[in-house]
Design a protein around this motif. Structure first.
Motif, mmCIF file in Angstrom:
data_model
loop_
_atom_site.group_PDB
_atom_site.id
_atom_site.type_symbol
_atom_site.label_atom_id
_atom_site.label_comp_id
_atom_site.label_asym_id
_atom_site.label_seq_id
_atom_site.Cartn_x
_atom_site.Cartn_y
_atom_site.Cartn_z
ATOM 1 N N LYS A 1 -36.910 15.950 22.231
ATOM 2 C CA LYS A 1 -37.491 15.354 21.023
ATOM 3 C C LYS A 1 -37.003 13.916 20.862
ATOM 4 C CE LYS A 1 -38.026 19.731 18.552
ATOM 5 N NZ LYS A 1 -39.490 19.753 18.756
ATOM 6 N N PRO A 2 -37.849 13.049 20.295
ATOM 7 C CA PRO A 2 -37.495 11.632 20.171
ATOM 8 C C PRO A 2 -36.171 11.375 19.456
ATOM 9 C CG PRO A 2 -39.811 11.962 19.662
ATOM 10 C CD PRO A 2 -39.207 13.332 19.811
ATOM 11 N N ASN A 3 -35.827 12.233 18.498
ATOM 12 C CA ASN A 3 -34.620 11.979 17.707
ATOM 13 C C ASN A 3 -33.321 12.270 18.459
ATOM 14 O OD1 ASN A 3 -35.348 14.771 17.536
ATOM 15 N ND2 ASN A 3 -33.900 15.034 15.875
ATOM 16 N N ILE A 4 -33.400 12.905 19.632
ATOM 17 C CA ILE A 4 -32.168 13.160 20.384
ATOM 18 C C ILE A 4 -32.131 12.472 21.741
ATOM 19 C CG2 ILE A 4 -31.828 15.386 19.235
ATOM 20 C CD1 ILE A 4 -32.639 16.717 21.879
ATOM 21 N N ILE A 5 -33.151 11.661 22.031
ATOM 22 C CA ILE A 5 -33.198 11.037 23.360
ATOM 23 C C ILE A 5 -32.010 10.093 23.570
ATOM 24 C CG2 ILE A 5 -34.708 9.109 22.671
ATOM 25 C CD1 ILE A 5 -36.041 9.400 25.449
ATOM 26 N N LYS A 6 -31.582 9.403 22.519
ATOM 27 C CA LYS A 6 -30.433 8.497 22.652
ATOM 28 C C LYS A 6 -29.164 9.284 22.988
ATOM 29 C CE LYS A 6 -28.028 4.646 20.435
ATOM 30 N NZ LYS A 6 -26.714 5.068 20.992
ATOM 31 N N THR A 7 -28.978 10.418 22.331
ATOM 32 C CA THR A 7 -27.809 11.261 22.600
ATOM 33 C C THR A 7 -27.788 11.710 24.053
ATOM 34 O OG1 THR A 7 -27.812 12.049 20.318
ATOM 35 C CG2 THR A 7 -26.598 13.361 21.920
ATOM 36 N N VAL A 8 -28.943 12.100 24.565
ATOM 37 C CA VAL A 8 -29.038 12.554 25.956
ATOM 38 C C VAL A 8 -28.737 11.408 26.918
ATOM 39 C CG1 VAL A 8 -30.619 13.413 27.733
ATOM 40 C CG2 VAL A 8 -30.642 14.418 25.443
ATOM 41 N N LEU A 9 -29.316 10.242 26.656
ATOM 42 C CA LEU A 9 -29.096 9.093 27.535
ATOM 43 C C LEU A 9 -27.635 8.651 27.520
ATOM 44 C CD1 LEU A 9 -32.368 7.097 26.842
ATOM 45 C CD2 LEU A 9 -31.661 8.040 29.041
ATOM 46 N N ASP A 10 -26.999 8.716 26.366
ATOM 47 C CA ASP A 10 -25.566 8.395 26.292
ATOM 48 C C ASP A 10 -24.772 9.323 27.215
ATOM 49 O OD1 ASP A 10 -25.824 6.341 24.487
ATOM 50 O OD2 ASP A 10 -25.418 7.571 22.721
ATOM 51 N N LYS A 11 -25.154 10.576 27.222
ATOM 52 C CA LYS A 11 -24.421 11.584 28.001
ATOM 53 C C LYS A 11 -24.593 11.398 29.510
ATOM 54 C CE LYS A 11 -23.506 16.549 28.145
ATOM 55 N NZ LYS A 11 -23.786 17.868 27.515
ATOM 56 N N ILE A 12 -25.785 10.984 29.938
ATOM 57 C CA ILE A 12 -26.061 10.906 31.383
ATOM 58 C C ILE A 12 -25.967 9.487 31.930
ATOM 59 C CG2 ILE A 12 -27.550 12.949 31.279
ATOM 60 C CD1 ILE A 12 -29.970 11.094 31.460
ATOM 61 N N ASP A 13 -25.588 8.514 31.119
ATOM 62 C CA ASP A 13 -25.619 7.100 31.502
ATOM 63 C C ASP A 13 -24.866 6.837 32.809
ATOM 64 O OD1 ASP A 13 -25.923 4.391 31.585
ATOM 65 O OD2 ASP A 13 -24.837 3.960 29.739
ATOM 66 N N ILE A 14 -23.606 7.254 32.888
ATOM 67 C CA ILE A 14 -22.805 6.982 34.087
ATOM 68 C C ILE A 14 -23.392 7.681 35.309
ATOM 69 C CG2 ILE A 14 -20.552 7.335 35.150
ATOM 70 C CD1 ILE A 14 -19.298 7.029 32.383
ATOM 71 N N THR A 15 -23.909 8.887 35.110
ATOM 72 C CA THR A 15 -24.504 9.641 36.216
ATOM 73 C C THR A 15 -25.788 8.980 36.708
ATOM 74 O OG1 THR A 15 -23.659 11.616 35.114
ATOM 75 C CG2 THR A 15 -25.116 11.961 36.984
ATOM 76 N N LEU A 16 -26.545 8.397 35.796
ATOM 77 C CA LEU A 16 -27.755 7.670 36.186
ATOM 78 C C LEU A 16 -27.417 6.513 37.120
ATOM 79 C CD1 LEU A 16 -29.735 7.447 32.805
ATOM 80 C CD2 LEU A 16 -30.378 8.776 34.826
ATOM 81 N N GLU A 17 -26.311 5.829 36.831
ATOM 82 C CA GLU A 17 -25.899 4.704 37.667
ATOM 83 C C GLU A 17 -25.547 5.173 39.071
ATOM 84 O OE1 GLU A 17 -22.817 0.885 37.513
ATOM 85 O OE2 GLU A 17 -22.575 2.546 36.108
ATOM 86 N N LYS A 18 -24.922 6.348 39.179
ATOM 87 C CA LYS A 18 -24.525 6.874 40.479
ATOM 88 C C LYS A 18 -25.717 7.394 41.272
ATOM 89 C CE LYS A 18 -19.927 8.362 38.917
ATOM 90 N NZ LYS A 18 -19.050 9.548 38.655
ATOM 91 N N SER A 19 -26.634 8.074 40.599
ATOM 92 C CA SER A 19 -27.720 8.769 41.290
ATOM 93 C C SER A 19 -28.985 7.935 41.460
ATOM 94 C CB SER A 19 -28.068 10.059 40.529
ATOM 95 O OG SER A 19 -26.957 10.914 40.461
ATOM 96 N N SER A 20 -29.236 6.991 40.549
ATOM 97 C CA SER A 20 -30.408 6.103 40.579
ATOM 98 C C SER A 20 -31.736 6.852 40.693
ATOM 99 C CB SER A 20 -30.301 5.105 41.738
ATOM 100 O OG SER A 20 -29.168 4.302 41.590
ATOM 101 N N PRO A 21 -31.977 7.865 39.849
ATOM 102 C CA PRO A 21 -33.266 8.568 39.907
ATOM 103 C C PRO A 21 -34.362 7.756 39.225
ATOM 104 C CG PRO A 21 -32.008 9.394 38.059
ATOM 105 C CD PRO A 21 -31.137 8.373 38.734
ATOM 106 N N LEU A 22 -35.597 8.151 39.457
ATOM 107 C CA LEU A 22 -36.700 7.649 38.658
ATOM 108 C C LEU A 22 -36.638 8.394 37.323
ATOM 109 C CD1 LEU A 22 -39.400 6.195 38.096
ATOM 110 C CD2 LEU A 22 -40.542 8.098 39.255
ATOM 111 N N LEU A 23 -36.608 7.644 36.226
ATOM 112 C CA LEU A 23 -36.499 8.234 34.898
ATOM 113 C C LEU A 23 -37.878 8.239 34.243
ATOM 114 C CD1 LEU A 23 -34.166 9.286 33.072
ATOM 115 C CD2 LEU A 23 -34.132 7.013 32.013
ATOM 116 N N ILE A 24 -38.285 9.415 33.772
ATOM 117 C CA ILE A 24 -39.580 9.559 33.102
ATOM 118 C C ILE A 24 -39.337 10.096 31.701
ATOM 119 C CG2 ILE A 24 -41.811 10.747 33.115
ATOM 120 C CD1 ILE A 24 -41.577 10.919 36.156
ATOM 121 N N SER A 25 -39.950 9.465 30.716
ATOM 122 C CA SER A 25 -39.779 9.908 29.334
ATOM 123 C C SER A 25 -41.104 10.383 28.744
ATOM 124 C CB SER A 25 -39.230 8.768 28.470
ATOM 125 O OG SER A 25 -39.244 9.131 27.094
#
Length: 265
Positions: free
Chosen positions: A70-94
């Motif tokens: 849901k839109p109201n929790i997307i920031k919380t999710v991105l905060d949680k996976i931020d460092i992992t996104l940098e390591k894995s470099s996936p294509l992100l789809i919202s």
């Protein structure tokens, strides 16, 4: 290719159904996490997905990560996976409604290839109309993958992000308008002596076939209308009645009101 879903609600489930049933990807190559264990178990039983322990686990296992929260929790999710996104470099789809590419970029320190998509509820039956747009890092190859994925749940088109609010009305709200029209036709049938289930089937198939005619014909809708109207016949009588009662204005007003509401959200 491995695709991950963070969130397994109705839209995620519809996409999983479409991409597995159309052989875009095998269920075992779909990694999913949701706080609702029941939805995970349902998807696992139906499509053989891989259930992940948390959001980070999804990112680590996947080349494509779909944010289906849901839109109201997307920031919380991105905060949680931020460092992992940098390591894995996936294509992100919202899928998050109303959250722009700039908003998503502002929620993470990692610069991600990001594509925003907007399906509609008809994805559940494989007949959605979907829009997508990408940030400056998203490649043509990324967009091609997204287009092929969305084709498993209906039709898709790339549009400018500034058109997403209007698409949200024409593609997102209009199914409800269409359901309302179909129901009104069926109730008119009941009023004139037909059983509701029979009238509803006739009305729904007629609208479905009429939409197919517009999509597959080179004719303008009004040309198709003229083709159905015989001089002095029943169809032109009904058309004139709809116009007299403000049918077109009512549709225009509904679109404009919905768009105005979107601007206030």
């Amino acid at each position: 290719m491995k695709i991950g879903f963070i969130g397994c609600g109705n839209m995620a489930a519809a996409i999983i159904k479409g991409i597995t049933e159309n052989n875009f990807i095998a269920g075992k190559d779909i990694n999913v996490f949701d706080i609702n264990n029941a939805s995970l178990e349902t998807a696992n039983e139906a499509y053989g997905i891989t259930i992940c322990t948390d959001e980070i686990d999804v990112v680590l296992r996947s080349e494509i990560v779909i944010l289906a929260v849901k839109p109201n929790i997307i920031k919380t999710v991105l905060d949680k996976i931020d460092i992992t996104l940098e390591k894995s470099s996936p294509l992100l789809i919202s899928i998050a409604a109303g959250k722009t590419l700039d908003y998503i970029a502002g929620c993470t320190d990692t610069k991600c290839r990001t594509i925003r998509i907007m399906p509609n509820i008809n994805a559940k039956v494989g007949e959605a109309i979907c829009a997508y747009c990408g940030n400056e890092l998203a490649t043509d190859s990324d967009k091609d993958v997204v287009n092929k994925m969305l084709s498993c749940i209906g039709k898709s088109l790339e549009i400018e992000e500034k058109s997403f609010p209007l698409f949200g009305v024409l593609g997102g709200c209009a199914p409800a308008f269409s359901y309302m029209f179909i129901d009104a036709l069926a109730r008119a049938g009941v009023h004139n002596g037909m059983k509701k289930d029979e009238a509803l089937k006739i009305a729904a198939q007629t609208v479905y076939g009429s939409a197919k005619m517009i999509l597959e014909s080179d004719e303008h809708p009004w040309k198709l209308i003229d083709n159905v109207c015989s001089p002095g016949g029943t169809t032109i009588e009904g058309i004139l009645s709809l116009q007299s009662d403000g049918f077109e204005n009512a549709v225009h007003n509904a679109v404009n009101k919905a768009l105005d509401k979107d601007k206030k959200l």
